[in-house]
Design a protein around this motif. Structure first.
Motif, PDB file in Angstrom:
ATOM      1  N   ASN A 149       0.864  -1.176   0.000  1.00 23.21           N
ATOM      2  CA  ASN A 149       0.000   0.000   0.000  1.00 23.21           C
ATOM      3  C   ASN A 149       0.907   1.235   0.000  1.00 23.21           C
ATOM      4  O   ASN A 149       1.146   1.856   1.036  1.00 23.21           O
ATOM      5  N   ILE A 150       1.424   1.564  -1.183  1.00 18.26           N
ATOM      6  CA  ILE A 150       2.419   2.631  -1.309  1.00 18.26           C
ATOM      7  C   ILE A 150       1.873   3.972  -0.833  1.00 18.26           C
ATOM      8  O   ILE A 150       2.580   4.762  -0.198  1.00 18.26           O
ATOM      9  N   THR A 151       0.600   4.236  -1.129  1.00 17.96           N
ATOM     10  CA  THR A 151       0.001   5.501  -0.717  1.00 17.96           C
ATOM     11  C   THR A 151      -0.009   5.636   0.801  1.00 17.96           C
ATOM     12  O   THR A 151       0.277   6.709   1.343  1.00 17.96           O
ATOM     13  N   LEU A 152      -0.323   4.556   1.492  1.00  8.73           N
ATOM     14  CA  LEU A 152      -0.341   4.573   2.957  1.00  8.73           C
ATOM     15  C   LEU A 152       1.052   4.849   3.511  1.00  8.73           C
ATOM     16  O   LEU A 152       1.224   5.684   4.415  1.00  8.73           O
ATOM     17  N   TYR A 153       2.075   4.161   2.962  1.00  8.97           N
ATOM     18  CA  TYR A 153       3.429   4.390   3.450  1.00  8.97           C
ATOM     19  C   TYR A 153       3.907   5.799   3.132  1.00  8.97           C
ATOM     20  O   TYR A 153       4.647   6.415   3.903  1.00  8.97           O
ATOM     21  N   THR A 154       3.482   6.348   1.988  1.00  8.47           N
ATOM     22  CA  THR A 154       3.843   7.720   1.647  1.00  8.47           C
ATOM     23  C   THR A 154       3.264   8.690   2.658  1.00  8.47           C
ATOM     24  O   THR A 154       3.919   9.659   3.063  1.00  8.47           O
ATOM     25  N   THR A 155       2.042   8.423   3.090  1.00  8.67           N
ATOM     26  CA  THR A 155       1.422   9.267   4.123  1.00  8.67           C
ATOM     27  C   THR A 155       2.263   9.276   5.389  1.00  8.67           C
ATOM     28  O   THR A 155       2.421  10.313   6.043  1.00  8.67           O
ATOM     29  N   ARG A 156       2.825   8.120   5.731  1.00 14.15           N
ATOM     30  CA  ARG A 156       3.661   8.037   6.929  1.00 14.15           C
ATOM     31  C   ARG A 156       4.970   8.796   6.733  1.00 14.15           C
ATOM     32  O   ARG A 156       5.505   9.387   7.667  1.00 14.15           O
ATOM     33  N   CYS A 157       5.487   8.781   5.496  1.00 15.04           N
ATOM     34  CA  CYS A 157       6.688   9.576   5.208  1.00 15.04           C
ATOM     35  C   CYS A 157       6.385  11.054   5.374  1.00 15.04           C
ATOM     36  O   CYS A 157       7.158  11.814   5.965  1.00 15.04           O
ATOM     37  N   MET A 158       5.254  11.471   4.840  1.00 13.06           N
ATOM     38  CA  MET A 158       4.907  12.892   4.833  1.00 13.06           C
ATOM     39  C   MET A 158       4.483  13.421   6.196  1.00 13.06           C
ATOM     40  O   MET A 158       4.373  14.621   6.383  1.00 13.06           O
ATOM     41  N   SER A 159       4.257  12.513   7.137  1.00  6.40           N
ATOM     42  CA  SER A 159       3.960  12.986   8.491  1.00  6.40           C
ATOM     43  C   SER A 159       5.175  13.667   9.102  1.00  6.40           C
ATOM     44  O   SER A 159       5.058  14.465  10.038  1.00  6.40           O
ATOM     45  N   CYS A 160       6.360  13.351   8.564  1.00 11.82           N
ATOM     46  CA  CYS A 160       7.596  14.008   9.011  1.00 11.82           C
ATOM     47  C   CYS A 160       8.128  14.970   7.948  1.00 11.82           C
ATOM     48  O   CYS A 160       8.653  16.037   8.268  1.00 11.82           O
ATOM     49  N   HIS A 161       7.997  14.598   6.684  1.00 10.73           N
ATOM     50  CA  HIS A 161       8.542  15.398   5.587  1.00 10.73           C
ATOM     51  C   HIS A 161       7.437  16.281   5.015  1.00 10.73           C
ATOM     52  O   HIS A 161       6.695  15.873   4.116  1.00 10.73           O
ATOM     53  N   SER A 162       7.359  17.483   5.520  1.00 16.08           N
ATOM     54  CA  SER A 162       6.292  18.400   5.121  1.00 16.08           C
ATOM     55  C   SER A 162       6.829  19.817   4.956  1.00 16.08           C
ATOM     56  O   SER A 162       7.977  20.118   5.318  1.00 16.08           O
ATOM     57  N   LYS A 163       6.001  20.684   4.387  1.00 18.08           N
ATOM     58  CA  LYS A 163       6.392  22.092   4.241  1.00 18.08           C
ATOM     59  C   LYS A 163       6.635  22.727   5.606  1.00 18.08           C
ATOM     60  O   LYS A 163       7.559  23.529   5.783  1.00 18.08           O
ATOM     61  N   GLU A 164       5.785  22.360   6.549  1.00 15.92           N
ATOM     62  CA  GLU A 164       5.892  22.947   7.886  1.00 15.92           C
ATOM     63  C   GLU A 164       7.221  22.604   8.557  1.00 15.92           C
ATOM     64  O   GLU A 164       7.782  23.413   9.307  1.00 15.92           O
TER      65      GLU A 164
ATOM     66  N   GLY B 106       7.769  19.924  -6.401  1.00 17.16           N
ATOM     67  CA  GLY B 106       7.209  20.840  -7.388  1.00 17.16           C
ATOM     68  C   GLY B 106       7.208  20.259  -8.783  1.00 17.16           C
ATOM     69  O   GLY B 106       6.283  20.488  -9.572  1.00 17.16           O
ATOM     70  N   GLN B 107       8.227  19.486  -9.117  1.00 15.42           N
ATOM     71  CA  GLN B 107       8.301  18.879 -10.445  1.00 15.42           C
ATOM     72  C   GLN B 107       7.382  17.666 -10.564  1.00 15.42           C
ATOM     73  O   GLN B 107       6.795  17.417 -11.616  1.00 15.42           O
ATOM     74  N   LEU B 108       7.271  16.917  -9.493  1.00 14.12           N
ATOM     75  CA  LEU B 108       6.490  15.687  -9.533  1.00 14.12           C
ATOM     76  C   LEU B 108       4.994  15.942  -9.541  1.00 14.12           C
ATOM     77  O   LEU B 108       4.233  15.237 -10.200  1.00 14.12           O
ATOM     78  N   GLY B 109       4.573  16.946  -8.782  1.00 16.12           N
ATOM     79  CA  GLY B 109       3.148  17.188  -8.642  1.00 16.12           C
ATOM     80  C   GLY B 109       2.562  16.345  -7.530  1.00 16.12           C
ATOM     81  O   GLY B 109       3.134  15.311  -7.146  1.00 16.12           O
ATOM     82  N   PRO B 110       1.429  16.757  -6.967  1.00 15.85           N
ATOM     83  CA  PRO B 110       0.881  16.085  -5.780  1.00 15.85           C
ATOM     84  C   PRO B 110       0.498  14.627  -5.997  1.00 15.85           C
ATOM     85  O   PRO B 110       0.657  13.802  -5.110  1.00 15.85           O
ATOM     86  N   VAL B 111      -0.007  14.284  -7.183  1.00 17.30           N
ATOM     87  CA  VAL B 111      -0.463  12.904  -7.421  1.00 17.30           C
ATOM     88  C   VAL B 111       0.719  11.945  -7.480  1.00 17.30           C
ATOM     89  O   VAL B 111       0.741  10.911  -6.808  1.00 17.30           O
ATOM     90  N   LEU B 112       1.722  12.281  -8.277  1.00 14.51           N
ATOM     91  CA  LEU B 112       2.887  11.403  -8.411  1.00 14.51           C
ATOM     92  C   LEU B 112       3.676  11.361  -7.104  1.00 14.51           C
ATOM     93  O   LEU B 112       4.159  10.299  -6.705  1.00 14.51           O
ATOM     94  N   LEU B 113       3.769  12.479  -6.433  1.00 17.43           N
ATOM     95  CA  LEU B 113       4.487  12.523  -5.150  1.00 17.43           C
ATOM     96  C   LEU B 113       3.815  11.620  -4.130  1.00 17.43           C
ATOM     97  O   LEU B 113       4.479  10.918  -3.357  1.00 17.43           O
ATOM     98  N   LYS B 114       2.497  11.610  -4.158  1.00 19.70           N
ATOM     99  CA  LYS B 114       1.719  10.831  -3.195  1.00 19.70           C
ATOM    100  C   LYS B 114       1.984   9.337  -3.304  1.00 19.70           C
ATOM    101  O   LYS B 114       1.811   8.588  -2.339  1.00 19.70           O
ATOM    102  N   ASN B 115       2.434   8.911  -4.473  1.00 24.32           N
ATOM    103  CA  ASN B 115       2.599   7.470  -4.698  1.00 24.32           C
ATOM    104  C   ASN B 115       4.031   7.027  -4.936  1.00 24.32           C
ATOM    105  O   ASN B 115       4.250   5.885  -5.353  1.00 24.32           O
ATOM    106  N   ASN B 116       5.009   7.893  -4.664  1.00 24.62           N
ATOM    107  CA  ASN B 116       6.370   7.515  -5.036  1.00 24.62           C
ATOM    108  C   ASN B 116       7.447   7.733  -3.985  1.00 24.62           C
ATOM    109  O   ASN B 116       8.616   7.584  -4.288  1.00 24.62           O
ATOM    110  N   CYS B 117       7.082   8.068  -2.761  1.00 28.55           N
ATOM    111  CA  CYS B 117       8.109   8.198  -1.713  1.00 28.55           C
ATOM    112  C   CYS B 117       8.890   6.888  -1.573  1.00 28.55           C
ATOM    113  O   CYS B 117      10.120   6.875  -1.602  1.00 28.55           O
ATOM    114  N   ILE B 118       8.172   5.785  -1.410  1.00 26.11           N
ATOM    115  CA  ILE B 118       8.804   4.495  -1.190  1.00 26.11           C
ATOM    116  C   ILE B 118       9.540   4.035  -2.446  1.00 26.11           C
ATOM    117  O   ILE B 118      10.664   3.535  -2.379  1.00 26.11           O
TER     118      ILE B 118
END
Length: 407
Positions: free
Chosen positions: A326-341, A350-362
């Motif tokens: 579940n790549i999207t789920l694991y990406t969410t866990r990555c983004m809980s630490c890696h965020s703009k804030e 910025g190059q990837l866009g939100p959709v591709l970024l959401k599914n490609n951290c892992i």
């Protein structure tokens, strides 16, 4: 000793009636680990939904008795054999007494042994048979990515063999318990180990990770209104080091020196009392991962781990649920630490866009590499490295995909 090359493949459905009947059957007897243990059947009445979900996880599928529900490979004519060469093949067939693998050389049967134990169920399976009170690996395994029979890892591809012994180190991470005893055939194999068949507690059960539960069951049964769990270890209550060690007992590579069987390891125990980590087992190449690679050391070499309080459960937050792939789920866990804030978001966001970024951290930061052990024809099993890092070659793949997709 069998080097732990046992494999895992895709999810399959196991009827609850069968599973619960096995639990209830074993409950009639004292748990082979002793009076301090309650057995998984005692957990089901209060944790039915959790247990039902757990049935589909890799930990539950670590080992099971071999039968029509648990063996994933097909026994249908035409797909029930593995041909090594024109003179050698192994045929899988069903008999009244069970399921068997039979080796043939020049058309003549040479040896036949029964499927007794199934190891794995996610990426694939390998199988074992009992020879008196000793366990050995069968010559043919199953690969989930190709849905086909394959030569068992560790066996040569040009001969049919049945002699790879399965010892305590393998069972220590693929079962919850097996009582050791003197081997019936001590001279048959160097370093032979014997086990009492009736004491095998299959899969990684509740008490392997939560500790002996008899006192917990007794208290909660006698105090049904008490909401706070007592006399049991919650994984969340462990320190960071204890959490990592709880996983490391089985996920730190197959080449460590075991001082004591992993069966006895309990939450809060000291890992050094059970195993000596070989320095040569530390990863020097992030691609050397394989099915029993040192995930713990790979994780600990990651910048994410070194610069935070991250532990195994940060990403694997519930081992009671099958969220594999579940790549999207694991990406969410990555983004809980890696965020703009937190000012440490992905630089390519910025190059990837939100959709591709959401599914490609892992995919980008924990890429998959081919197994050197599990190979079905030209299709090796792919495994994610646990070294979280920036991989320039993976970045180039993503950017090249974007470029071609936008043309």
């Amino acid at each position: 000793m069998l080097k732990k090359t046992l494999i895992k493949s895709g999810i399959f459905f196991v009827p609850l009636v069968f599973i619960f009947s096995q639990c209830l059957k074993s409950k009639k007897q004292e748990d082979p680990r002793g009076n301090a243990y309650a057995g998984s059947a005692a957990c089901v009445s209060c944790h039915k939904d959790v247990y039902r979900s757990y049935l589909h996880t890799a930990h539950f599928m670590a080992s099971q008795p071999a039968n029509s529900y648990t063996i994933q490979g097909s026994f249908a004519k035409g797909v029930n054999e593995l041909i090594f060469n024109p003179n050698l093949k192994v045929v899988m067939n069903k008999r009244d007494s069970g399921y068997f693998q039979t080796g043939f050389e020049n058309g003549k049967a040479t040896q036949s042994q029964r499927f007794d134990i199934v190891f794995g169920g996610i990426k694939g399976q390998t199988y074992a048979y009992w020879l008196t009170n000793e366990l050995f690996q069968l010559p043919v395994s199953y690969a989930g990515n190709t849905h086909s029979w394959i030569n068992s890892p560790g066996y040569a591809p040009n001969r049919i063999a049945f002699e790879r012994m399965i010892g305590t180190q393998c069972l220590g991470c693929h079962t919850s318990y097996a009582k050791r005893e003197e081997p019936d055939l001590p001279g048959f194999y160097s370093g032979a180990e014997g086990f009492s068949k009736s004491t095998v507690v299959y899969n990684i059960d509740c008490e392997r990770c939560h500790g002996p539960a008899a006192e917990h069951v007794k208290f909660q049964t006698g105090h049904p209104a008490e909401q706070k769990a007592k006399y049991i270890v919650a994984f969340s209550s462990l320190t960071r080091a204890q959490k990592i060690n709880m996983c490391a007992i089985c996920h730190s590579g197959a080449n460590n020196h075991m001082l004591k069987p992993a069966f006895g390891y309990k939450p809060q125990d000291t890992l050094a009392n059970y195993m000596r980590l070989f320095s040569s087992n530390a990863p020097t190449n992030y691609k050397v991962i394989d099915v029993h690679g040192n995930q713990t050391a790979l994780l600990e070499s990651s910048k994410c781990f070194i610069g935070s309080q991250l532990d195994c459960s940060t990403c694997h937050s519930s081992t009671h649920v099958n969220d594999r792939d579940n790549i999207t789920l694991y990406t969410t866990r990555c983004m809980s630490c890696h965020s703009k804030e937190s000012h440490n978001e992905c630089r390519l966001g910025g190059q990837l866009g939100p959709v591709l970024l959401k599914n490609n951290c892992i995919s980008c930061h924990m890429p998959i590499f081919p197994s050197k052990v599990i190979i079905a024809g030209q299709a090796p099993t792919l495994i994610h490295t646990h070294r979280i890092a920036i991989y320039p070659e993976e970045t180039r793949k993503i950017l090249a995909y974007l470029k071609s997709d936008r043309k």
